[in-house]
Enzyme design. Structure first.
Site, PDB file in Angstrom:
ATOM      1  N   SER A 178       0.755  -1.221   0.018  1.00 35.78           N
ATOM      2  CA  SER A 178      -0.067   0.071   0.057  1.00 35.78           C
ATOM      3  C   SER A 178       0.973   1.196   0.011  1.00 35.78           C
ATOM      4  CB  SER A 178      -0.797   0.076   1.129  1.00 35.78           C
ATOM      5  OG  SER A 178      -1.303   1.263   1.550  1.00 35.78           O
ATOM      6  N   TYR A 231      -1.742  -0.851  10.696  1.00 36.70           N
ATOM      7  CA  TYR A 231      -2.120  -1.346   9.567  1.00 36.70           C
ATOM      8  C   TYR A 231      -0.683  -1.041   8.489  1.00 36.70           C
ATOM      9  CZ  TYR A 231      -3.553  -1.214   4.483  1.00 36.70           C
ATOM     10  OH  TYR A 231      -3.786  -1.463   3.222  1.00 36.70           O
ATOM     11  N   LYS A 290       2.288  -3.427   6.764  1.00 33.38           N
ATOM     12  CA  LYS A 290       2.598  -3.305   5.130  1.00 33.38           C
ATOM     13  C   LYS A 290       4.177  -3.230   5.230  1.00 33.38           C
ATOM     14  CE  LYS A 290      -1.425  -4.520   3.658  1.00 33.38           C
ATOM     15  NZ  LYS A 290      -1.551  -5.779   2.887  1.00 33.38           N
TER      16      LYS A 290
HETATM   17  C1  UD1 Z   1      -5.632   4.527   3.111  1.00 35.94           C
HETATM   18  C2  UD1 Z   1      -4.505   4.242   2.384  1.00 35.94           C
HETATM   19  C3  UD1 Z   1      -4.648   3.079   1.328  1.00 35.94           C
HETATM   20  C4  UD1 Z   1      -5.110   2.065   1.738  1.00 35.94           C
HETATM   21  C5  UD1 Z   1      -6.321   2.299   2.871  1.00 35.94           C
HETATM   22  C6  UD1 Z   1      -6.627   1.130   3.633  1.00 35.94           C
HETATM   23  C7  UD1 Z   1      -3.239   6.427   2.172  1.00 35.94           C
HETATM   24  C8  UD1 Z   1      -2.965   7.470   1.553  1.00 35.94           C
HETATM   25  N1  UD1 Z   1      -4.115   5.391   1.716  1.00 35.94           N
HETATM   26  O1  UD1 Z   1      -6.683   4.972   2.432  1.00 35.94           O
HETATM   27  O2  UD1 Z   1      -3.450   2.883   0.370  1.00 35.94           O
HETATM   28  O3  UD1 Z   1      -5.624   0.895   0.963  1.00 35.94           O
HETATM   29  O4  UD1 Z   1      -5.930   3.500   3.857  1.00 35.94           O
HETATM   30  O5  UD1 Z   1      -7.990   1.081   4.352  1.00 35.94           O
HETATM   31  O6  UD1 Z   1      -2.616   5.963   3.281  1.00 35.94           O
HETATM   32  N2  UD1 Z   1     -13.162  10.410   3.645  1.00 35.94           N
HETATM   33  C9  UD1 Z   1     -14.098  11.551   4.016  1.00 35.94           C
HETATM   34  N3  UD1 Z   1     -15.237  10.953   4.492  1.00 35.94           N
HETATM   35  C10 UD1 Z   1     -15.545   9.373   4.745  1.00 35.94           C
HETATM   36  C11 UD1 Z   1     -14.370   8.585   4.523  1.00 35.94           C
HETATM   37  C12 UD1 Z   1     -13.131   9.060   3.773  1.00 35.94           C
HETATM   38  O7  UD1 Z   1     -13.857  12.459   4.233  1.00 35.94           O
HETATM   39  O8  UD1 Z   1     -16.570   9.068   5.124  1.00 35.94           O
HETATM   40  C13 UD1 Z   1     -11.872  11.070   3.135  1.00 35.94           C
HETATM   41  C14 UD1 Z   1     -10.656  10.792   4.251  1.00 35.94           C
HETATM   42  O9  UD1 Z   1     -10.267  11.666   5.125  1.00 35.94           O
HETATM   43  C15 UD1 Z   1      -9.521  10.608   3.128  1.00 35.94           C
HETATM   44  C16 UD1 Z   1     -10.169  10.188   1.676  1.00 35.94           C
HETATM   45  O10 UD1 Z   1     -11.680  10.383   1.824  1.00 35.94           O
HETATM   46  O11 UD1 Z   1      -9.107  11.875   2.518  1.00 35.94           O
HETATM   47  C17 UD1 Z   1      -9.881   8.785   1.248  1.00 35.94           C
HETATM   48  O12 UD1 Z   1     -10.355   8.052   2.612  1.00 35.94           O
HETATM   49  P1  UD1 Z   1     -10.290   6.290   2.412  1.00 35.94           P
HETATM   50  O13 UD1 Z   1     -11.337   6.027   1.140  1.00 35.94           O
HETATM   51  O14 UD1 Z   1     -10.482   6.066   3.709  1.00 35.94           O
HETATM   52  O15 UD1 Z   1      -8.770   6.012   2.131  1.00 35.94           O
HETATM   53  P2  UD1 Z   1      -7.348   6.458   2.705  1.00 35.94           P
HETATM   54  O16 UD1 Z   1      -7.343   6.449   4.163  1.00 35.94           O
HETATM   55  O17 UD1 Z   1      -6.849   7.471   1.868  1.00 35.94           O
END
Ligand code: UD1
Length: 347
Positions: free
Chosen positions: A127, A152, A156
């Protein structure tokens, strides 16, 4: 060259899409899974998509006896693609030992099995979380790794360390694929990410909000140093991601490259959370109500991939645009609702 490939976690989200791509390329597949984050119905869906039912063995690879039984039951294998792992950043902070036990023990047991059964190749599911918040963007594979932001992420990084040492000692070769943010679903809408409980990931939350299951999307953080203040990620369609596993495997089996290689898998562009909401609304014509919330613990500000190595060495080209990613995610949500999945998995 046709291979017989063991796919651990092969009924999971990325695993199932990779099984489709492997079978479409003519490879034979043996899936091992314990259904900790998936269900047996995925095997029916895989048969429907590919016209063949993959061989399946139920086992928990974190348990040494069950891992040994899997390797005996599977018969001869040419390679392993290792997906089986827990994947929630938030959960890993609450119960780190579950993550260390499951993710690291499984990897060690799989490597032991490969050694005893002389299986030479592994593709490992890594990841971009190993980069933490990079100093320069886009991030390339050669950038120094930062301390992981969650257990997590630590699993990795540790898994990559374990693989680096094991490949250096000979007998096994491995390619680690560092995924950015996989989203979307197979165009058939028969497989996708199964949303158990409250979705943690952005796109499953967006589709459930659009379908009326959630009142609004919570946007975590609007004061980041980005164009619109919301965090930026590199979102990649799961089928594009899946295809890279086949290309990585074929590279190793063809005797090319070194015993240990690492590739970024992202499209190479960053999109903010607000960009994602807009893209979903444009792709589907639906509204996604949202509210701004404080930052989520553990989130980095921005990250996107330098994907030149995967393009140039593996010949990998991501094909899906953002709107197609969103449309397939929405089609999958409708399939889940139509099939009564939510009634069967009540929260
Ligand atoms: C992270 C890892 C990714 C990994 C995943 C596993 C990074 C950059 N990415 O994904 O490689 O596979 O974890 O779980 O480290 N968000 C909202 N509202 C929500 C959900 C998410 O605003 O309800 C925002 C988060 O703050 C983030 C973005 O959407 O900025 C993406 O979030 P998410 O889909 O949870 O993935 P990552 O945390 O980026």
């Amino acid at each position: 060259m046709k291979m017989r490939v063991g796919v651990t976690g092969g009924t999971g989200y990325i695993g199932s899409h990779t099984v489709v791509e492997l079978m479409s390329a003519g490879h034979e597949v043996v899936i091992v899974d314990n259904f900790s984050n998936s269900e047996p119905g995925v095997l029916d869906a895989l048969e429907q998509i590919t016209g063949r039912r993959p061989v399946f063995v139920k086992a928990d690879l974190a348990c040494p006896d069950q891992a040994r039984e899997f390797f005996s039951a599977a018969g001869p294998l040419d390679a392993i693609i290792h997906f089986a792992a827990f994947l929630s950043v938030e959960e890993s902070v609450r119960v780190p030992l579950h993550y260390f036990r499951n993710n690291l023990f499984s990897l060690v047991h799989v490597l032991q099995g490969m050694q005893s059964h002389s299986i030479p190749h592994m593709v490992f599911s890594s990841s971009c979380t190993v980069y933490g918040q990079p100093d320069t963007l886009p991030i390339s594979e050669d950038a120094p790794l930062q301390p992981a932001w969650s257990p997590y992420g630590q699993t990795k990084q540790m898994s990559e360390d374990i693989l680096r040492s094991c490949t250096a000692s000979g007998g096994v070769r491995a390619i680690a694929l560092r995924y950015f943010n996989p989203i979307g679903a197979h165009p058939s809408a028969l497989i996708g990410e199964l949303p158990y409980g409250l979705p943690h990931h952005l796109v499953p939350f967006i589709v459930q909000t659009a379908s009326g299951q959630r009142d609004y999307l919570r946007i975590f953080g609007y004061d980041y140093n980005t164009l619109d203040g919301t965090p930026v990620r590199d979102y990649i369609h799961v089928t594009d991601l899946a295809r890279a596993h086949v290309q990585a495997l074929e590279r190793m089996a063809g005797g090319q490259g070194r015993e240990w290689e690492v590739y970024n898998l992202g499209v190479g562009h960053g999109f903010s959370v607000l960009d994602m909401v807009k893209a979903f609304e444009e792709a589907t014509g639906l509204k996604v109500p949202y509210q701004l919330f404080p930052r989520r613990a553990g989130d980095v500000e921005k990250v996107w991939a330098d994907n030149r190595r995967a393009r140039e060495v593996l010949g990998w080209i991501p094909e899906y645009g953002l709107h197609d990613m969103m449309r397939t995610a929405w089609d999958w949500e409708q399939h889940l609702r139509g099939s009564g999945w939510y009634e069967r998995n009540k929260r």
